[in-house]
Motif scaffolding. Structure first.
Motif, PDB file in Angstrom:
ATOM      1  N   SER A   1     -13.771   6.159   5.658  1.00 30.70           N
ATOM      2  CA  SER A   1     -12.477   6.428   6.274  1.00 30.70           C
ATOM      3  C   SER A   1     -12.621   7.376   7.463  1.00 30.70           C
ATOM      4  O   SER A   1     -12.048   7.140   8.541  1.00 30.70           O
TER       5      SER A   1
ATOM      6  N   TYR B   1      -4.742  -1.381  -3.580  1.00 34.22           N
ATOM      7  CA  TYR B   1      -5.606  -0.942  -2.475  1.00 34.22           C
ATOM      8  C   TYR B   1      -6.790  -1.879  -2.281  1.00 34.22           C
ATOM      9  O   TYR B   1      -7.130  -2.246  -1.144  1.00 34.22           O
TER      10      TYR B   1
ATOM     11  N   ASN C   1      -6.231   3.222   3.816  1.00 35.52           N
ATOM     12  CA  ASN C   1      -6.358   2.781   2.433  1.00 35.52           C
ATOM     13  C   ASN C   1      -7.698   3.139   1.812  1.00 35.52           C
ATOM     14  O   ASN C   1      -7.781   3.337   0.597  1.00 35.52           O
ATOM     15  N   LEU C   2      -8.732   3.279   2.633  1.00 34.14           N
ATOM     16  CA  LEU C   2      -9.989   3.839   2.123  1.00 34.14           C
ATOM     17  C   LEU C   2      -9.774   5.278   1.663  1.00 34.14           C
ATOM     18  O   LEU C   2     -10.272   5.689   0.609  1.00 34.14           O
TER      19      LEU C   2
ATOM     20  N   ILE D   1      -7.107   0.043   7.456  1.00 37.22           N
ATOM     21  CA  ILE D   1      -8.276   0.093   6.577  1.00 37.22           C
ATOM     22  C   ILE D   1      -8.664   1.544   6.314  1.00 37.22           C
ATOM     23  O   ILE D   1      -8.938   1.937   5.169  1.00 37.22           O
TER      24      ILE D   1
ATOM     25  N   CYS E   1       0.825  -1.212   0.000  1.00 34.10           N
ATOM     26  CA  CYS E   1       0.000   0.000   0.000  1.00 34.10           C
ATOM     27  C   CYS E   1       0.855   1.257   0.000  1.00 34.10           C
ATOM     28  O   CYS E   1       0.480   2.275  -0.602  1.00 34.10           O
TER      29      CYS E   1
ATOM     30  N   LEU F   1      -7.438  -3.939   1.121  1.00 31.27           N
ATOM     31  CA  LEU F   1      -8.625  -3.692   1.929  1.00 31.27           C
ATOM     32  C   LEU F   1      -9.374  -4.990   2.223  1.00 31.27           C
ATOM     33  O   LEU F   1      -9.801  -5.231   3.360  1.00 31.27           O
TER      34      LEU F   1
ATOM     35  N   GLU G   1      -9.584  -6.368   6.081  1.00 35.33           N
ATOM     36  CA  GLU G   1     -10.895  -6.555   6.695  1.00 35.33           C
ATOM     37  C   GLU G   1     -11.078  -7.992   7.161  1.00 35.33           C
ATOM     38  O   GLU G   1     -11.693  -8.243   8.202  1.00 35.33           O
TER      39      GLU G   1
END
Length: 353
Positions: free
Chosen positions: A282, A237, A258-259, A255, A218, A241, A245
């Motif tokens: 995010s 990404y 990267n969101l 998370i 990432c 993710l 998760e």
């Protein structure tokens, strides 16, 4: 089995579960080990301090920074009470880890002024006790990168890298951070080789689905974003993710980060609908885990505000940019690029339509 042997066995099992990424089981087992050591040895048990350090690491990998700091402070308090009653290499290593874990947790909570003395103390303690200071140098460099003291961060990273084999996990971490430093400076082409080197080393050591390997990927994706290579970064990404998760559930800092990054590239490609959905996710995670006054929360708010400004929703954009700027000015060096970015966005919001 006598209680001391049972406690040692529980600690070893907790450490093995942690190494295997089985954090729920590691935490439960570590609690049992710590409590048994306290029961057997009393409140000043060095073994309980050692287990508390492990519990701090478990909380950290799960993004539970308040709990990480609490466990590390508990370890440090035990070692301070023991003083000269417990000395030697093992004792100093426990002290060093506790100090570093407190500093890292405070830094991750955005409490940069509180973190710096602990991170400096960790380096001083390592050098005084003739212990390797690679991790401690890296940790202070991360703080300086976050706050905008880029030249100091680079000096510490290079010093830490010289203390590695160049092929080990510590080297991968430092290459990751050197790439991140150049990213923060806006020097994306210079960032790519270090970011790729981190990925290569970590994947060889830990495999492609380890959380550290995913984090390295990432970080590389963030560099690719800066180079406008969205077709390369977006799949990274989305894969990360899904993997994060599955490992952590939805509420984890990785998370949220990267969101935010995926939202930025979706908007760069004109997809306002998905970008807004991702920014809001995010923000929700960051606000719950870090609070509104954390600079990482403010960064996502600023990015969301920039999209609003682009969409000519300047009132909401200005309000969000002002909020982000207030956080940045209270936590970062005055020369930090995020402060400049927030001010530039405010000028855009106030400019002619």
């Amino acid at each position: 089995m006598i209680p001391a042997d049972a406690a040692i066995e529980l600690y070893e099992r907790a450490a093995a579960l942690f190494s295997a990424g089985l954090w729920d089981g590691a935490e439960r087992t570590a609690f049992k080990a710590r409590d048994l050591f306290l029961q057997e040895d009393g409140l000043d048990s060095p073994d309980a301090a050692n287990v508390s350090n492990l519990m701090s690491r478990i909380a950290a990998v799960r993004g539970q920074w308040v709990r990480s700091a609490e466990h590390a402070r508990a370890a440090w308090a035990i070692m301070e009470r023991l003083g000269n009653r417990f000395t030697g290499v093992e004792a100093e290593a426990i002290r060093l880890e506790a100090i570093g874990n407190v500093g890292t947790a405070l830094r991750s909570l955005g409490l940069y002024g509180e973190a710096e003395p602990w991170l400096k103390l960790a380096i001083e303690h390592a050098e005084k006790c003739a212990l390797r200071a690679t991790s401690q140098l890296n940790d202070l460099a991360v703080l300086y990168k976050y706050t905008g003291r880029f030249d100091e961060a680079e000096r510490l990273y290079c010093k830490a890298l010289a203390d590695t084999s160049g092929e080990d996990a510590a080297a991968a971490t430092i290459y990751h951070n050197l790439g991140g430093l150049n990213h923060a400076r806006g020097e994306f082409a210079a960032a790519e080789p270090a970011a790729r080197r981190a990925c290569e080393i970590r994947e060889r050591l830990s495999g492609s689905d380890h959380p550290d390997t995913l984090a390295d990927a990432c970080a590389l994706a963030g560099v690719l974003d800066g180079l406008g290579r969205y077709a390369e970064s977006e799949p990274i990404y989305r894969h990360a993710l899904d993997a994060f998760e599955a490992m952590f559930g939805e509420m984890h800092p990785e998370i949220a980060v990267n969101l935010n990054n995926l939202a930025a590239i979706r908007w760069a490609q004109g997809d306002a609908v998905e970008a807004e959905f991702l920014y809001l996710r995010s923000l929700r995670i960051k606000r719950e885990l870090l609070g509104d006054a954390h600079p990482d929360t403010a960064l996502t708010l600023l990015n969301y505000a920039a999209m609003f400004c682009d969409l000519d929703n300047r009132g909401d954009a200005r309000r969000m940019a002002l909020s982000a700027l207030s956080v940045f000015e209270s936590t970062l060096e005055p020369s930090h690029p995020r402060i400049a970015a927030a001010r530039e966005l405010l000028e855009r919001c106030d400019g002619d339509h």
